[in-house]
Design an enzyme around this catalytic site. Structure first.
Site, PDB file in Angstrom:
ATOM      1  N   ARG A  56     -63.694  -0.191  69.512  1.00 26.42           N
ATOM      2  CA  ARG A  56     -63.146   0.113  68.781  1.00 26.42           C
ATOM      3  C   ARG A  56     -62.583   1.508  67.498  1.00 26.42           C
ATOM      4  NH1 ARG A  56     -57.900  -2.599  69.470  1.00 26.42           N
ATOM      5  NH2 ARG A  56     -58.253  -0.392  70.803  1.00 26.42           N
ATOM      6  N   CYS A  57     -63.493   2.149  67.620  1.00 23.70           N
ATOM      7  CA  CYS A  57     -63.641   3.329  66.525  1.00 23.70           C
ATOM      8  C   CYS A  57     -62.338   4.067  66.414  1.00 23.70           C
ATOM      9  CB  CYS A  57     -65.572   3.779  65.818  1.00 23.70           C
ATOM     10  SG  CYS A  57     -65.580   4.723  64.847  1.00 23.70           S
ATOM     11  N   GLU A 113     -61.599  -6.677  72.738  1.00 21.96           N
ATOM     12  CA  GLU A 113     -62.231  -6.527  71.432  1.00 21.96           C
ATOM     13  C   GLU A 113     -61.903  -7.193  70.353  1.00 21.96           C
ATOM     14  OE1 GLU A 113     -62.329  -1.697  72.293  1.00 21.96           O
ATOM     15  OE2 GLU A 113     -60.385  -2.634  72.276  1.00 21.96           O
ATOM     16  N   GLN A 171     -67.344   5.868  80.756  1.00 20.32           N
ATOM     17  CA  GLN A 171     -66.163   4.327  80.879  1.00 20.32           C
ATOM     18  C   GLN A 171     -64.987   5.619  81.166  1.00 20.32           C
ATOM     19  OE1 GLN A 171     -67.960   3.401  76.515  1.00 20.32           O
ATOM     20  NE2 GLN A 171     -66.073   2.531  77.345  1.00 20.32           N
TER      21      GLN A 171
END
Ligand SMILES: Cc1cc2nc3c(=O)[nH]c(=O)nc-3n(C[C@H](O)[C@H](O)[C@H](O)COP(=O)(O)OP(=O)(O)OC[C@H]3O[C@@H](n4cnc5c(N)ncnc54)[C@H](O)[C@@H]3O)c2cc1C
Lengths: 284, 809
Positions: B387-388, B763, B240
Site C-alpha cells: 500500500r506504499c 490490505e 500486477q
C-alpha cells in the site's frame, strides 16, 4: 545466488577423502549436510573448486552409549540426535539444544560433525560440546588424533583441525546432574543473540560441579571456567547467580550486528545464563 | 424435472454464489505443485540474462570492461547503457513521472543498481559472466538520510539540474533543492495553524515509519520473446498490471501495441512489488530483439530485497489539538518521504504522496493540513509495496499513534478517546477535512463489538495489576493492550481524479456465456494469490444464475482480456468486481428478453429468481438461465441478436472505505526485549462479503505481514548505503512459529455506490495491524512514561526502551 563452478566427488573410503584433501589442499573441502557450506558457496563467500561429499562413507552415522561414554558419528544428523531415545536419557541437553537449531528441514540435513567442525561462532553445538567436555576424533594423513572441544576453537572459522583432516566422531563422558540449553533468537532459523549451555551437579542442596559455555558472544564459543567455579559450593542463590554472570561477562566479547549492540548482548547474555542455571538447578 | 423438486434454498446453494465459503478453485493446482509461474516457462533456445550490480551506493563509473566476461563459456553478450542509448532505452519513464536508468548511465545511485546485463546460454554461465565483468567505480559521498539530502551540496541527480545550476520543476511542481522531488499539500494551512495555536491541549510527536519490503515468495522476472518473422513481441512476467505494462512497453519501445502480447501467468505474491516496470524487463526485451531468441530474467532473493519496490520510509511529524474533554479540533502532519535514487512510486498522477491525506483517519477532525516533501537519497527506488504508493498504511499508522499520544497527554483511556471522536453513522457520506468523501461506516458499533469481545475492561484491570506486580518485583513481564481503528481508502479509482501515467484507473470484465449454460469471464485484473478465479465466479453466479463451478475466470493475457489497470491497492473487487456485476446485469437484461419471448409474455412480466426467470405471479412458469443460454444461440428470436455476451468498463464514482477494529494483547519480557502475542482480535468491515473463507485468509496473511513489519522486518542501510538486511537471515519473514492465533470477526456496512456493496479487504489487515502491534508495545510501557518509540520493535529496540525508562536497574 549461484556458486562458482566446482568438481564434485563422492568417495566411499576415508582414505580417498584424505587423498583428495592432500591433492587439492586449500581448494578442497569436505561436505557433510551442506547447510552451512552450500549457502556460503551460493553467496560466493566461499569458492570451493573441489567438493568432497561425505555421505557415502560408511561408519560415520552411529550413536553408541557404553561405559559412561557417548560416541556420536560425525554424520549423525541433528534430527537423529533429537530422536534417539538412549541419548535423550544419557545426555538430554543434546536434544534440548538440537531442537533450538534452525528448523526441521535444516535438521534433517545438518550433521553434528558439520556443526562442530564449521567453526562459525553462531553454531550451537560447539558450546554444548564444550560444556560437556567432549573430545573430537580427527583422522588425517598421519593417522588419528583427538582434540578436546575446549581446545578446538581458535577464531571464527579457524579450528585446531588441519586442512587435510576429517572429523570422524565426537565423544562425551556421560553428563551428570541437571542441564539446560537456553537460547534467545529473533525468529525460527536464526542464530543466537545469546545462548548458554549449563550442566550442574547438586549434592545436599549445594552445587558440587558446574560447567558453563556460551554461544555467539565471541568469535569462538566461550567455555567459562570462572562462571562454573562461581557456583560450586553455593546453594545457587541470587549472589551465586550474580557471581556467575559477572564471571561469564568477563570472558565474552560480543560484537554489534543486526541483532543489536554490545551492551544489549551483554545484558541478554547475563539474563539467559541466569535462566539456564536456574533451569539446570531445578533439574539437578 | 429435478429443478422442480429443488427448493429455492437448494438452488441458491447450488450456485455457490456470494456469501458462501466456496473452496478456492486455484488450490488444486497450487497444492499439487502444478502452478505455472514465469520461471516454469521454458522455450526452445531460450537464453538467460542477469545483472552486474553496483556494490556502491553512490559512485561514478569510469569504465566497464566486458572482455573477460565474453570469454566465459556460454556468455553471448554484455549490454551496457552505451548499447541501449542509440535505442533511447538507457533510461525509462517511471510510473511517478520521473525517469530511471535502465543500466547505469555514468553513475550509480544505490547499492545493487543495474550496471550491465549479461546474456548467456543458461543462468549458470550468466552468473560466471557477471563475476568476470570489470567495472571501475569512483566513489562519491553517500546520502542515506533525507534530511541531510535537503541540506548537502552533493547532487544525486545531475540530470535534474539545469546547466545554469537552477532547478527545473519536477512532475509534481516546483523543487527547492537538487535532491528535492516535490512538495504536496492538502487541507488548509492557515486555518489549521490557527486552531493549533488556540488549542486547549496540543501535542506534537515525530515518528519514523521505517523502510521495509514485502518479499513475495516468488521474486520478479520475465521472459521476452521477439518473433522476428511476424514482428510480435510476447512478454511473460510477474506483472500486477499486465495491460499497463503493455502500454508502457509500447510507448518506450515504439512497437505498436497490437504487436505486443503481455502475459501474467500464476504469480507467487505481489503486494505492490510487481506493479512497476523494472530494468530487467527492458533488458530482456532488447536482448531478445538483438539475439532473436527468447530471453529469461529472474531475480534471486537478494536482488529482490535490495533493488525492487520497497515500502514506507516516511518521517512523519504530527501536531494534534483537542479540547480538555478530548474532542479533537485540529491535525497537522508533515512528512519527509525518502524515495531513493529515482521516484519510482506508482501513485495516481495527482497524488505524489498517494492517499496520505486519509490521515485524519476514522475521526471527525474539522480542520487539518498535510504537507509532504519527497526526497532523493542513495537507496533503492520504488516505494510501491504494501500500500506504499497509496500511503494509506503510513496515514493510518500516523493517526493511530497520534491518538494514543493525545490520550497520554489527556490522561485518558485510548479506547474512550477514539469513541468520542469517531465519525458518527449518521454523518456518512462524510466529507473529511483533507478532501475525501467517506462512503459509509458504522464505527461505534464495530468498536463496541470489538471491546466487548475481548473484555476490554477486564484487560485493563489485569494490566493495572501487572504494573503493580512489576513495581513490587513479582514479575519482569509487562502487558500491553494494543488498539487500532482504521479507515481504508481503496478501489482506485474514479478516472476523473485517478490515472497512472495518463491511464485511467477504471477496470473491466467481459463475459461470454456458452450455449450449454457455462461461461467464461475475463477481467483486466490479475490474481497474485487473492483467489479471483473463485470469488469473481461467485459474484457472477449470483448475478446471472449459473453455478460458480460452471464459470471460468481468466485474467492476465492482454491478447484476450479486456483492458484494465491490474491488481493492487485492494482495487480488484471495488473496480473489476463492480465491472463483473455490471456485465452480469447486461447478460441478465438480455436473458430477460429471451425468457419473456420463450414464455410468451411481455418483458416486464418476468422476474429473476436465483437461477431463472419466472412469470410474475406464476412461479411454475419459468425458464432457467441454462435454457435461456441455449436459446440465445440456437433459436431465432425476432429483434434479438444471437449470442449471450457482455462487456463492462467500470469507472467507480468514488473510492470505497473499508474499516476495522483490532485489539492485540502482548506480554513483554523487559529483560530480553522479547514480545509475546497472547491474543489478536480483528474485526473487519469490508462491506458485502463475497467469500468469508477467503476474507479470513486475506486477514490472516495481512496480519502476519503487519506483525513482521511492526516487530522486526526492515530494509536497513548503513552510512555507506550498504543494505544490512539483504538475506532472509536478517530480513524477518515470519513463519507459523512466530504467528499467533488470530480471532476474526466482522460487521457489514455495504458501500452505497458499489453495485454489490463490496469494499475490498486485501490490505485492511496490514493497514490496521501495524499500528495495533506497535500500540501494544507502546502501551506496555505507558505506565512508565513512554510516549513514542520507532518501529521495528525488535528485541533490542524493545530492550532499549526498557533500558532508557530505567527498568533494568
Ligand atoms: C536457515 C538455517 C538456519 C540455521 N540455524 C542454525 C542454528 O540456529 N544453529 C546452528 O548451530 N546451526 C544452524 N544452521 C547451520 C546448520 O546447523 C548446519 O547444518 C551446520 O552448521 C553444519 O552442518 P552440515 O552437516 O550442514 O555441514 P556442512 O555445511 O556440510 O559443512 C560445514 C563446514 O564444516 C566442514 N565439515 C563438515 N563435516 C566435516 C567433517 N566431518 N570433518 C571436517 N570438516 C567438516 C565443511 O567442510 C564446512 O566447512 C542453520 C542453517 C540454515 C541453512
Amino acid at each position: 545466488m549461484i556458486p562458482a563452478a566446482f568438481d564434485y566427488y563422492r568417495p566411499t573410503k576415508m582414505d580417498d577423502v584424505i587423498a583428495l584433501l592432500q591433492e587439492h589442499g586449500d581448494d578442497a573441502r569436505v561436505m557433510a549436510g551442506g547447510h552451512s557450506l552450500i549457502p556460503m558457496m551460493k553467496l560466493r563467500m566461499a569458492e570451493i573448486p573441489h567438493l568432497i561429499d561425505l555421505q557415502a562413507i560408511d561408519g560415520l552415522n552411529e550413536i553408541s552409549i557404553e561405559d559412561g561414554q557417548i560416541t556420536i558419528g560425525a554424520m549423525v544428523t541433528q534430527h537423529d540426535l533429537i530422536n534417539h531415545a538412549g541419548l535423550e536419557a544419557a545426555a538430554p541437553i543434546l536434544r534440548e539444544a538440537a531442537l533450538q537449531i534452525a528448523d526441521p528441514q535444516v535438521r534433517y540435513m545438518g550433521t553434528v560433525g558439520g556443526n562442530v567442525a564449521n567453526g562459525d561462532p553462531g553454531n550451537d553445538m560447539p558450546g554444548v560440546m564444550q560444556c560437556l567436555d567432549a573430545t573430537f576424533a580427527l583422522v588425517g594423513p598421519d593417522g588419528e588424533r583427538s582434540v578436546a572441544a575446549r581446545d578446538f576453537y581458535e577464531a571464527a572459522y579457524m579450528t585446531a583441525r588441519e586442512d587435510e583432516e576429517v572429523l570422524t566422531s565426537v565423544s562425551i563422558p556421560a553428563p551428570q546432574g541437571g542441564y539446560a540449553y537456553e537460547k534467545q533468537k529473533r525468529k525460527i532459523g536464526d542464530y543466537a543473540t545469546a545462548a548458554a549451555a549449563v550442566q550442574i551437579v547438586k549434592e545436599d542442596g549445594k552445587c558440587t560441579a558446574a560447567s558453563i559455555a556460551m554461544t555467539n558472544l565471541s568469535d569462538t564459543p566461550i567455555y567459562s571456567v570462572d562462571a562454573g567455579a562461581a557456583l560450586v559450593g553455593t546453594a545457587v542463590d541470587a549472589a551465586a547467580l550474580n557471581a556467575a554472570k559477572a564471571a561469564m561477562l568477563g570472558n565474552i566479547d560480543p560484537t554489534e550486528d543486526n541483532r543489536g549492540p554490545v551492551a544489549f548482548k551483554k545484558h541478554v547474555a547475563g539474563v539467559i545464563l541466569a535462566r539456564a542455571i536456574e533451569r539446570a538447578w531445578s533439574r539437578a | 424435472m429435478k429443478d422442480e423438486v429443488e427448493s429455492r434454498d437448494d438452488r441458491v446453494a447450488n450456485l455457490k454464489g456470494m456469501g458462501c465459503s466456496r473452496k478456492r478453485v486455484e488450490d488444486a493446482r497450487f497444492t499439487q505443485g502444478k502452478g505455472n509461474y514465469v520461471d516454469d516457462i521454458k522455450l526452445d533456445g531460450m537464453l538467460f540474462g542477469d545483472f552486474v550490480r553496483s556494490p556502491y551506493a553512490h559512485a561514478r563509473i569510469t569504465n566497464i570492461n566486458a572482455e573477460e566476461a565474453l570469454k566465459v563459456p556460454g556468455v553471448l553478450a554484455v549490454l551496457t547503457a552505451a548499447d541501449l542509448e542509440p535505442l533511447g532505452l538507457h533510461w525509462m519513464p517511471t510510473l511517478a513521472g520521473d525517469k530511471q536508468m535502465v543500466l547505469a548511465d555514468g553513475k550509480v545511485l544505490f547499492q545493487g543498481q543495474e550496471v550491465a546485463f549479461v546474456v548467456a546460454e543458461d543462468r549458470f554461465a550468466a552468473a560466471d559472466g557477471i563475476e568476470a565483468v570489470e567495472v571501475d567505480y569512483e566513489e562519491l559521498p553517500v546520502i542515506v538520510d533525507p534530511f541531510e539530502a535537503l541540506k548537502t551540496d552533493v547532487v544525486l541527480r545531475e540530470d535534474l539540474v539545469a546547466q545554469d545550476g537552477s532547478i527545473p520543476d519536477g512532475a509534481h511542481g516546483p523543487r527547492t533543492h537538487p535532491n528535492h522531488i516535490f512538495t504536496w499539500e492538502a487541507g488548509e494551512k492557515e486555518a489549521t495553524e490557527q486552531v493549533l495555536d488556540n488549542a486547549e491541549v496540543l501535542v506534537e510527536e515525530s515518528m519514523y515509519y521505517h523502510r521495509t519490503h514485502p518479499c513475495p515468495l516468488e521474486t520478479c522476472g520475465c521472459v521476452a520473446s521477439m518473433d522476428k518473422v511476424n514482428g510480435k513481441l510476447t512478454l511473460w512476467g510477474t506483472f500486477q498490471a499486465p495491460h499497463a505494462i503493455r502500454t508502457v512497453v509500447s510507448l518506450i519501445s515504439g512497437i505498436e501495441e497490437h504487436n505486443i502480447r503481455v502475459v501474467s501467468p500464476d504469480i507467487g505474491g505481489g503486494f505492490g512489488n510487481k506493479v512497476g516496470a523494472y530494468p530487467g524487463y527492458v533488458c530482456s526485451v532488447v536482448a531478445s530483439i538483438v539475439t532473436g531468441k527468447p530471453v529469461k530474467w529472474i531475480e534471486d532473493r537478494m536482488d529482490n530485497l535490495m533493488t525492487t519496490a520497497f515500502a514506507r520510509d516516511y518521517h512523519m511529524t504530527g501536531k494534534i489539538s483537542a479540547t480538555k474533554e478530548g474532542k479533537i479540533t485540529g491535525l497537522h502532519c508533515h512528512v519527509t518521504a525518502d524515495h531513493g535514487g529515482f521516484d519510482a512510486c506508482a501513485d495516481p498522477t495527482k497524488f505524489p504522496a498517494g492517499f496520505m491525506n486519509i490521515c485524519t483517519g476514522s475521526y471527525d477532525i474539522p480542520t487539518a493540513f498535510l504537507e509532504v516533501d519527497g526526497v532523493y537519497t542513495n537507496k533503492a527506488p520504488g516505494g510501491v509495496s504494501y500500500r506504499c504508493s497509496f500511503r494509506v498504511t503510513e496515514a493510518v499508522y500516523f493517526i493511530e499513534r497520534m491518538v494514543e499520544v493525545l490520550a497520554i497527554e489527556l490522561g485518558m483511556d485510548a479506547a474512550e478517546l477514539r469513541r468520542i471522536n469517531f465519525i458518527k453513522k449518521e454523518q456518512f457520506p462524510y466529507k473529511a477535512a483533507l478532501g475525501w468523501e467517506y462512503d459509509s461506516g458504522d464505527y461505534h458499533t464495530a468498536w463496541d463489538k470489538a471491546l466487548t469481545s475481548v473484555d476490554y475492561d477486564g484487560l485493563r484491570a489485569e494490566q493495572a495489576q501487572r504494573v503493580e506486580d512489576f513495581k513490587a518485583g513479582k514479575t519482569r513481564k509487562l502487558m500491553g493492550v494494543g488498539l487500532s481503528f482504521f479507515t481504508e481508502i481503496v478501489g482506485a479509482g474514479p478516472v476523473k481524479n485517478c490515472d497512472i501515467l495518463g491511464l485511467g484507473m477504471f477496470d473491466s470484465c467481459e463475459i461470454r456465456i456458452h450455449p450449454t449454460g457455462s461461461a467464461i469471464a475475463r477481467l483486466g485484473t490479475i490474481s497474485q494469490g487473492q483467489g479471483h478465479a473463485t470469488t469473481f465466479a461467485q459474484i457472477l453466479a449470483s448475478e446471472i444464475g449459473l453455478p460458480a463451478d460452471s464459470i471460468t475466470i481468466e485474467e492476465g493475457d492482454t491478447d484476450t482480456a479486456p483492458y484494465g489497470l491490474g491488481t493492487y491497492g485492494s482495487r480488484s473487487t471495488p473496480v473489476a468486481g463492480a465491472a463483473t456485476a455490471m456485465a452480469g446485469r447486461k447478460i441478465r437484461a438480455k436473458a430477460q428478453m429471451i425468457a419473456a419471448y420463450l414464455l410468451e409474455v411481455h418483458d416486464n412480466d418476468v422476474e429473476f429468481d436465483v437461477d431463472r426467470f419466472v412469470v410474475k405471479g406464476a412461479p411454475e412458469k419459468f425458464k432457467t438461465m441454462k435454457e435461456i443460454a441455449f436459446a440465445a444461440y440456437n433459436q431465432a428470436i425476432p429483434g434479438i441478436e444471437p449470442g449471450l455476451e457482455a462487456v463492462s468498463y467500470y469507472d467507480p464514482p468514488n473510492m470505497t472505505y473499508p474499516f476495522g477494529a483490532y485489539v492485540c494483547v502482548m506480554d513483554i519480557d523487559v529483560d530480553t526485549g522479547v514480545p509475546e502475542i497472547r491474543r489478536f482480535y480483528a474485526l473487519d468491515d469490508c462491506g458485502t462479503r463475497i467469500n468469508p473463507m477467503i476474507i479470513e485468509g486475506q486477514v490472516h496473511g495481512g496480519l502476519t505481514e503487519a506483525l513482521a513489519v511492526a516487530l522486526g522486518q526492515e530494509i536497513a542501510y548503513d552510512d555507506m548505503g550498504n543494505v544490512k538486511t539483504g538475506t532472509l537471515m536478517d530480513f524477518f519473514l515470519p513463519t507459523a512459529w512466530e504467528v499467533p492465533n488470530y480471532e476474526t470477526d466482522h460487521t457489514v456496512t455495504p458501500s452505497p455506490h458499489h453495485p454489490i456493496g463490496a469494499k475490498g479487504v486485501g490490505e485492511s489487515p496490514h493497514v490496521g495491524g501495524v499500528p495495533c502491534f506497535s500500540n501494544a508495545v507502546h502501551d506496555a510501557f505507558r505506565a512508565f512514561g513512554l510516549r513514542q518509540t520507532n518501529m521495528p520493535h525488535d528485541h533490542w529496540r524493545i530492550w532499549k526502551t526498557a533500558n532508557e525508562l530505567g527498568l533494568h536497574d
